[in-house]
Write an enzyme that holds these catalytic residues in place. Structure first.
Site, PDB file in Angstrom:
ATOM      1  N   SER A  16       6.461  10.763  -5.939  1.00 56.42           N
ATOM      2  CA  SER A  16       6.109  10.409  -7.322  1.00 56.42           C
ATOM      3  C   SER A  16       5.600   8.967  -7.418  1.00 56.42           C
ATOM      4  O   SER A  16       4.731   8.668  -8.245  1.00 56.42           O
ATOM      5  CB  SER A  16       7.290  10.643  -8.265  1.00 56.42           C
ATOM      6  OG  SER A  16       8.326   9.739  -8.001  1.00 56.42           O
ATOM      7  N   LYS A  68      15.094   5.293  12.252  1.00 58.13           N
ATOM      8  CA  LYS A  68      13.966   4.405  12.576  1.00 58.13           C
ATOM      9  C   LYS A  68      12.901   5.184  13.332  1.00 58.13           C
ATOM     10  O   LYS A  68      13.114   6.343  13.709  1.00 58.13           O
ATOM     11  CB  LYS A  68      14.444   3.210  13.402  1.00 58.13           C
ATOM     12  CG  LYS A  68      15.057   3.610  14.733  1.00 58.13           C
ATOM     13  CD  LYS A  68      15.378   2.394  15.567  1.00 58.13           C
ATOM     14  CE  LYS A  68      15.821   2.789  16.963  1.00 58.13           C
ATOM     15  NZ  LYS A  68      16.056   1.683  17.871  1.00 58.13           N
ATOM     16  N   MET A  95      11.986   6.635   4.367  1.00 55.83           N
ATOM     17  CA  MET A  95      13.415   6.491   4.617  1.00 55.83           C
ATOM     18  C   MET A  95      13.746   6.046   6.045  1.00 55.83           C
ATOM     19  O   MET A  95      14.820   6.361   6.564  1.00 55.83           O
ATOM     20  CB  MET A  95      14.140   7.801   4.261  1.00 55.83           C
ATOM     21  CG  MET A  95      13.952   8.215   2.803  1.00 55.83           C
ATOM     22  SD  MET A  95      14.206   6.871   1.604  1.00 55.83           S
ATOM     23  CE  MET A  95      15.969   6.985   1.406  1.00 55.83           C
ATOM     24  N   ARG A  96      12.843   5.308   6.653  1.00 54.82           N
ATOM     25  CA  ARG A  96      13.128   4.769   7.981  1.00 54.82           C
ATOM     26  C   ARG A  96      12.904   3.259   7.990  1.00 54.82           C
ATOM     27  O   ARG A  96      12.045   2.758   7.255  1.00 54.82           O
ATOM     28  CB  ARG A  96      12.209   5.399   9.032  1.00 54.82           C
ATOM     29  CG  ARG A  96      12.645   6.788   9.371  1.00 54.82           C
ATOM     30  CD  ARG A  96      11.633   7.500  10.224  1.00 54.82           C
ATOM     31  NE  ARG A  96      11.942   8.905  10.208  1.00 54.82           N
ATOM     32  CZ  ARG A  96      12.824   9.489  11.017  1.00 54.82           C
ATOM     33  NH1 ARG A  96      13.438   8.787  11.942  1.00 54.82           N
ATOM     34  NH2 ARG A  96      13.075  10.773  10.902  1.00 54.82           N
ATOM     35  N   ASN A 112       7.967  -2.733  -0.295  1.00 53.27           N
ATOM     36  CA  ASN A 112       8.885  -1.587  -0.488  1.00 53.27           C
ATOM     37  C   ASN A 112       9.379  -1.562  -1.929  1.00 53.27           C
ATOM     38  O   ASN A 112       9.450  -2.595  -2.596  1.00 53.27           O
ATOM     39  CB  ASN A 112      10.087  -1.732   0.450  1.00 53.27           C
ATOM     40  CG  ASN A 112      11.036  -0.556   0.353  1.00 53.27           C
ATOM     41  OD1 ASN A 112      10.610   0.609   0.311  1.00 53.27           O
ATOM     42  ND2 ASN A 112      12.331  -0.836   0.299  1.00 53.27           N
ATOM     43  N   HIS A 114      12.778  -0.264  -4.076  1.00 53.91           N
ATOM     44  CA  HIS A 114      14.158   0.176  -3.882  1.00 53.91           C
ATOM     45  C   HIS A 114      14.790   0.463  -5.246  1.00 53.91           C
ATOM     46  O   HIS A 114      14.609  -0.314  -6.185  1.00 53.91           O
ATOM     47  CB  HIS A 114      14.949  -0.918  -3.140  1.00 53.91           C
ATOM     48  CG  HIS A 114      16.350  -0.514  -2.857  1.00 53.91           C
ATOM     49  ND1 HIS A 114      16.667   0.347  -1.824  1.00 53.91           N
ATOM     50  CD2 HIS A 114      17.507  -0.797  -3.490  1.00 53.91           C
ATOM     51  CE1 HIS A 114      17.975   0.558  -1.832  1.00 53.91           C
ATOM     52  NE2 HIS A 114      18.504  -0.131  -2.836  1.00 53.91           N
TER      53      HIS A 114
HETATM   54  C1  GAR Z   1      12.366   6.240  -4.927  1.00 55.13           C
HETATM   55  O1  GAR Z   1      13.330   6.249  -5.951  1.00 55.13           O
HETATM   56  C2  GAR Z   1      12.490   5.013  -4.069  1.00 55.13           C
HETATM   57  O2  GAR Z   1      12.922   3.894  -4.776  1.00 55.13           O
HETATM   58  C3  GAR Z   1      13.507   5.448  -3.062  1.00 55.13           C
HETATM   59  O3  GAR Z   1      13.165   6.771  -2.758  1.00 55.13           O
HETATM   60  C4  GAR Z   1      12.603   7.370  -3.920  1.00 55.13           C
HETATM   61  C5  GAR Z   1      11.302   8.072  -3.517  1.00 55.13           C
HETATM   62  O4  GAR Z   1      10.833   8.844  -4.579  1.00 55.13           O
HETATM   63  N1  GAR Z   1      13.472   4.618  -1.897  1.00 55.13           N
HETATM   64  C6  GAR Z   1      14.561   4.217  -1.250  1.00 55.13           C
HETATM   65  O5  GAR Z   1      15.684   4.550  -1.555  1.00 55.13           O
HETATM   66  C7  GAR Z   1      14.280   3.317  -0.068  1.00 55.13           C
HETATM   67  N2  GAR Z   1      15.459   2.592   0.319  1.00 55.13           N
HETATM   68  P1  GAR Z   1       9.333   9.403  -4.572  1.00 55.13           P
HETATM   69  O6  GAR Z   1       9.151  10.122  -3.234  1.00 55.13           O
HETATM   70  O7  GAR Z   1       9.298  10.331  -5.727  1.00 55.13           O
HETATM   71  O8  GAR Z   1       8.416   8.233  -4.715  1.00 55.13           O
END
Ligand code: GAR
Length: 208
Positions: A16, A68, A95-96, A112, A114
């Protein structure tokens, strides 16, 4: 007219945030070209979305580790990004952990997002950590990636209120709305102002 840097987007999930970035590009709120979308998960929604939007996309195997990329995979990610002429790497739910050579090549050019107000709640399921802790506000943070986990210099943050009725799902959904607003703004700022990094501090000057 502002230049149009090429960005590469990496993601493992539904995509998204990538869609929000693409919309911002389409609507002229983000001066950039999305040159390549890469996922480490073959069936990830982000690849499906990229395909629907006509963006160049590819699945690249991450190697045997869970958290990783292995050395060979890291090299292959780098080769594809450089082959596509990418100048900035934008992580959208990737997520790596990226380390070593990758961060040397894209020094201060990996961004990034978060789902918490860092430095609170780094790591996984930050919205659930916030709910379990009982904070009344959480939010999202856009930051440059360094060698640590969710520790790099902060570019932009947005707060999100936590309600007593929230479930992990409802809170994450509200944080994601904030992410979709903030990420294009923060990426535009990173790409088109002179970021000055001093230790942990990141300030932006208008590019001349
Ligand atoms: C998001 O909420 C992002 O902040 C999080 O994964 C989701 C991805 O959503 N990222 C983390 O937690 C990284 N540490 P999306 O695939 O719908 O963009």
């Amino acid at each position: 007219m502002l230049s149009r840097p090429k960005i590469g987007i990496l993601g493992s999930g539904k995509g998204s945030n990538m869609v929000a970035l693409h919309q911002a590009v389409q609507e002229g709120r983000l001066d950039a070209d999305i040159a390549l979308v890469i996922s480490d998960v073959q069936e990830a929604g982000i690849l499906e979305q990229a395909s629907k939007m006509g963006l160049k996309h590819i699945y690249l195997a991450p190697g045997p580790y869970r958290t990783k990329l292995d050395e060979q995979a890291e090299l292959s990610y780098l080769q594809h990004l450089q082959g596509a002429g990418v100048q900035w790497v934008v992580l959208a739910g990737f997520m790596r952990i990226l380390k070593g050579e990758f961060l040397r090549v894209f020094h201060h050019r990996v961004i990034n997002i978060h789902p918490s107000l860092l430095p609170s709640f780094p790591g996984l399921e930050a919205w659930k950590q916030a709910l379990d802790y009982g904070v009344k506000f959480t939010g999202c943070t856009v930051h440059l990636v360094d060698q640590g986990i969710d520790t790099g210099p902060i570019i932009m943050q947005q707060t999100v209120p936590v309600s007593e009725e929230d479930t992990p799902q409802s809170l994450h959904a509200r944080i994601q709305q904030a992410e979709h607003e903030t990420y294009p703004l923060a990426v535009q700022k990173a790409l088109h102002s002179q970021l000055k990094i001093q230790g942990r501090l990141c300030t932006a000057e208008e590019a001349g």
